[in-house]
Design a protein around this motif. Structure first.
Motif, PDB file in Angstrom:
ATOM      1  N   THR A  49      39.536  26.453  34.258  1.00 49.55           N
ATOM      2  CA  THR A  49      38.229  26.785  34.849  1.00 49.55           C
ATOM      3  C   THR A  49      37.332  26.726  33.587  1.00 49.55           C
ATOM      4  N   GLU A  54      32.529  29.322  35.906  1.00 53.04           N
ATOM      5  CA  GLU A  54      32.604  30.666  36.401  1.00 53.04           C
ATOM      6  C   GLU A  54      31.314  31.426  36.570  1.00 53.04           C
ATOM      7  N   LYS A  55      30.366  31.168  35.593  1.00 52.19           N
ATOM      8  CA  LYS A  55      28.958  31.561  35.619  1.00 52.19           C
ATOM      9  C   LYS A  55      28.115  31.126  36.790  1.00 52.19           C
ATOM     10  N   ARG A  57      29.866  30.244  39.921  1.00 51.50           N
ATOM     11  CA  ARG A  57      30.462  31.111  40.773  1.00 51.50           C
ATOM     12  C   ARG A  57      29.956  32.404  41.375  1.00 51.50           C
ATOM     13  N   TRP A  59      30.956  36.524  40.759  1.00 53.17           N
ATOM     14  CA  TRP A  59      31.979  37.237  41.454  1.00 53.17           C
ATOM     15  C   TRP A  59      31.397  38.422  42.272  1.00 53.17           C
ATOM     16  N   PRO A  64      34.543  35.079  44.760  1.00 56.12           N
ATOM     17  CA  PRO A  64      33.441  34.071  44.118  1.00 56.12           C
ATOM     18  C   PRO A  64      32.419  34.236  45.220  1.00 56.12           C
TER      19      PRO A  64
END
Length: 243
Positions: A49, A54-55, A57, A59, A64
């Protein structure tokens, strides 16, 4: 009482403050060492990833919050037209510099003045790989220092084509759309290997502002940049030998 010493903390207190700050610095340095990414492993393994993915997505309790389109493809399955378009727009001297391109910074400012537009990004592709994989889009000095160190590590540990392969697989081409394969499927319903010169130009122009400039938008500025990119690609035929 001496006016010069009024309000100054006593020596013991100053010493405690100094030791406390020194301790915080030591903890921070240990944390950086422990969490510092293993750059060399990217020579033979793909990242699972990126910091930017990740930012986006986000959580929550159940996983997510947003869906991401992302499919990794090897360098050989990415159209040479897209590679060339990205190089002429993002980093023309990618194969000759060692991670930083001072000439490009000057050229981008001169180009912006001539064309009466905002300057194009002066960060090299290697710098963008470091930022996308492990950092953030902030402009704080500490982040830039970390980016510089990671950029030098990438250049030392990975061949140029591997760095370009990673970039083309992690760059954002639209909201939630990461990598050349996902972008080609989303916008053109074809693989990244089958992209034409114009499609490569359209995708490359999206890179600086993927949420607002991407294939399908009705923007005169975007279309103007696509035409300009195609002209630059026609001149930079020598890049075929590099990619």
């Amino acid at each position: 009482m001496d006016d010069l010493s009024y309000g100054a903390p006593p020596p013991r207190r100053r010493k405690r403050i100094f030791l406390w700050l020194l301790g915080l610095l030591a903890v921070y340095l240990v944390w950086e060492v422990v969490t510092w990414p293993d750059v060399a492993v990217l020579a033979h393994a793909h990242p699972r990833t990126t910091a930017f993915i990740e930012k986006y997505r986000g959580w929550g309790i159940f996983g997510p919050k947003k869906k991401v389109e992302w499919t990794w493809v090897p360098y050989s399955r990415i159209s040479p037209s897209l590679k060339r378009a990205v190089l002429v727009n993002e980093d023309m001297r990618f194969f000759s510099h060692s991670g930083f391109d001072e000439e490009e910074i000057k050229a981008s400012l001169q180009d912006a003045w001539t064309r009466k537009s905002l300057p194009r990004g002066a960060s090299t592709i290697t710098q963008q790989v470091a930022k996308n994989l492990w950092l953030s889009g902030s402009y704080n000095p500490l982040r830039k220092v970390k980016e510089a160190i990671l950029t030098k590590q990438l250049e030392a540990d990975l061949p140029k084509r591997r760095i370009l392969e990673i970039y083309l697989n992690v760059a954002e081409f639209g909201e939630g759309i990461y990598g050349a394969e996902a972008a080609a499927r989303h916008y053109y319903h074809r693989s990244a290997a089958g992209l034409t010169e114009r499609q490569g130009a359209e995708l490359s122009v999206a890179l600086p502002r993927p949420r607002s400039w991407h294939p399908g938008v009705r923007s005169r500025g975007y279309q103007r940049e696509v035409r300009y990119t195609l002209r630059r690609m026609a001149v930079a035929r020598w890049l075929w030998g590099e990619i």
